[in-house]
Enzyme design. Structure first.
Site, PDB file in Angstrom:
ATOM      1  N   LYS A  35       0.800  -1.229   0.000  1.00  0.00           N
ATOM      2  CA  LYS A  35       0.000   0.000   0.000  1.00  0.00           C
ATOM      3  C   LYS A  35       0.836   1.284   0.000  1.00  0.00           C
ATOM      4  O   LYS A  35       0.390   2.302  -0.505  1.00  0.00           O
ATOM      5  CB  LYS A  35      -0.933   0.023   1.217  1.00  0.00           C
TER       6      LYS A  35
ATOM      7  N   ASP B 124      -9.913   3.382   2.221  1.00  0.00           N
ATOM      8  CA  ASP B 124     -10.075   2.881   3.598  1.00  0.00           C
ATOM      9  C   ASP B 124     -10.491   4.028   4.535  1.00  0.00           C
ATOM     10  O   ASP B 124     -11.101   3.777   5.579  1.00  0.00           O
ATOM     11  CB  ASP B 124      -8.766   2.263   4.109  1.00  0.00           C
TER      12      ASP B 124
END
Ligand code: NDP
Length: 292
Positions: free
Chosen positions: A70, A106
């Site tokens: 990520k 997220d």
């Protein structure tokens, strides 16, 4: 819909990815929205993730990135949303105006899950367990919702300190302090942003009985029937939720980045719940990886 030569390809890139529910959720969304596209999960190393991101995006597709890539893919991005710039991590990529774009959905995913569990977070005192990518998303969402103090509890204090220093540059409205001794403390919301609970023999992220007050517990891990930690919270009369709502909301936000249209949330929710249901038609035998 059977893939054709015109089908666009989307993928989850990470390691491991085999138990991810994202393919089930996104393929249900593509089908419901009548899109000629397919979503697959590709296990990849840090040396190949960059080429995959670039190739998929340039071919008219896109996807998600999960553990452990990520942060690494950020340098590839030609456009970064505010959430990426502030968190330093990216979980969603696509092509727009010929540029490879990245977002961290997220953040909105956590916000939606917290909304569903506790409603307004304005002025709340919160505890986030973990200091990885998921914890960063939670802290940014808490800051955006006007939460008061955020206390961070992490196994490695050095990593917590590094995250706090980095986030402090962008999240000036929030006070983040590391803490190891929480006895007698009070929190309105406690979030597990570690993988604890994915393994059957995992310890609890935190024994809530050690706190003076725990208002609610939000576990980013998802398990059919609840995680050991959400069950622990419920047994103490503390409202709790697992990571399913966050998984759904971050996936819906990713769909909206790729297609610039509202996500078919109901179809996605039904597919997720069906895939995660215990029994002979369950998605996988091992605990679900709900990272993305
Ligand atoms: P990272 O690897 O970036 O961070 C993991 C964090 O968990 C680190 O702070 C690490 O501590 C801590 N940790 C790992 N193992 C242990 C352990 N055995 N005991 C105590 N602490 C531990 O992962 P992410 O932040 O990306 O993801 C964390 C979890 O969040 C995922 O496993 C997933 O379950 C969940 N998640 C769920 C989402 C959803 O949509 N529901 C979305 C994103 C994540 P240390 O720094 O000491 O190594």
């Amino acid at each position: 819909m059977i893939p054709t030569a015109a089908t666009r390809t989307f993928a989850l890139l990470g390691d491991p990815v085999v138990h991810s529910l994202s393919p089930v959720m996104q393929n249900a969304a593509f089908l419901d929205a009548r899109l000629d596209a397919v979503y697959v999960a590709l296990r990849c190393s840090s040396t190949s993730v960059g080429e995959l991101v670039t190739g998929l995006a340039r071919a008219g597709g896109g996807g998600n990135v999960t553990l452990p890539h990520k942060a690494a893919i950020i340098t590839l991005l030609e456009r970064r949303t505010d959430a990426v710039l502030r968190s330093g991590v990216c979980n969603t990529f696509w092509l727009e105006d010929g540029k490879i774009c990245g977002d961290n959905t997220d953040v909105v995913g956590f916000g939606a899950a917290a909304d569903a569990l506790v409603g307004s977070r304005s002025g709340m005192r919160t505890l986030v367990i973990g200091a990885g990518a998921a914890a960063r998303a939670a802290i940014l969402a808490l800051a955006a919702a006007g939460a008061g103090d955020v206390v961070v509890l992490n196994r490695s204090k050095a990593r917590a300190d590094a995250m706090i220093t980095e986030l402090a540059k962008s999240s000036t409205s929030i006070r983040v302090v590391p803490s190891a001794d929480l006895s007698g403390e009070e929190f309105d919301l406690i979030t597990n942003a570690t993988p604890l609970g994915l393994g059957v023999n995992d310890a609890l992220p935190l024994d809530l009985r050690g706190l003076r007050r725990a208002g609610a517990a939000l576990d980013m891990v998802y398990r059919p029937g609840g995680t050991p930690w959400t069950q622990h919270a419920c047994s103490l009369g503390i409202p709790a939720a697992d990571g399913l709502e966050m998984l759904l909301a971050q996936g819906a936000a990713a769909f909206e980045r790729w297609w610039a249209r509202p996500a078919p949330v109901l179809a996605m929710r039904v597919a997720l719940e069906r895939a995660a249901r215990p029994g002979p038609h369950r998605h996988g035998d091992a605990p679900q990886n709900t990272t993305t």
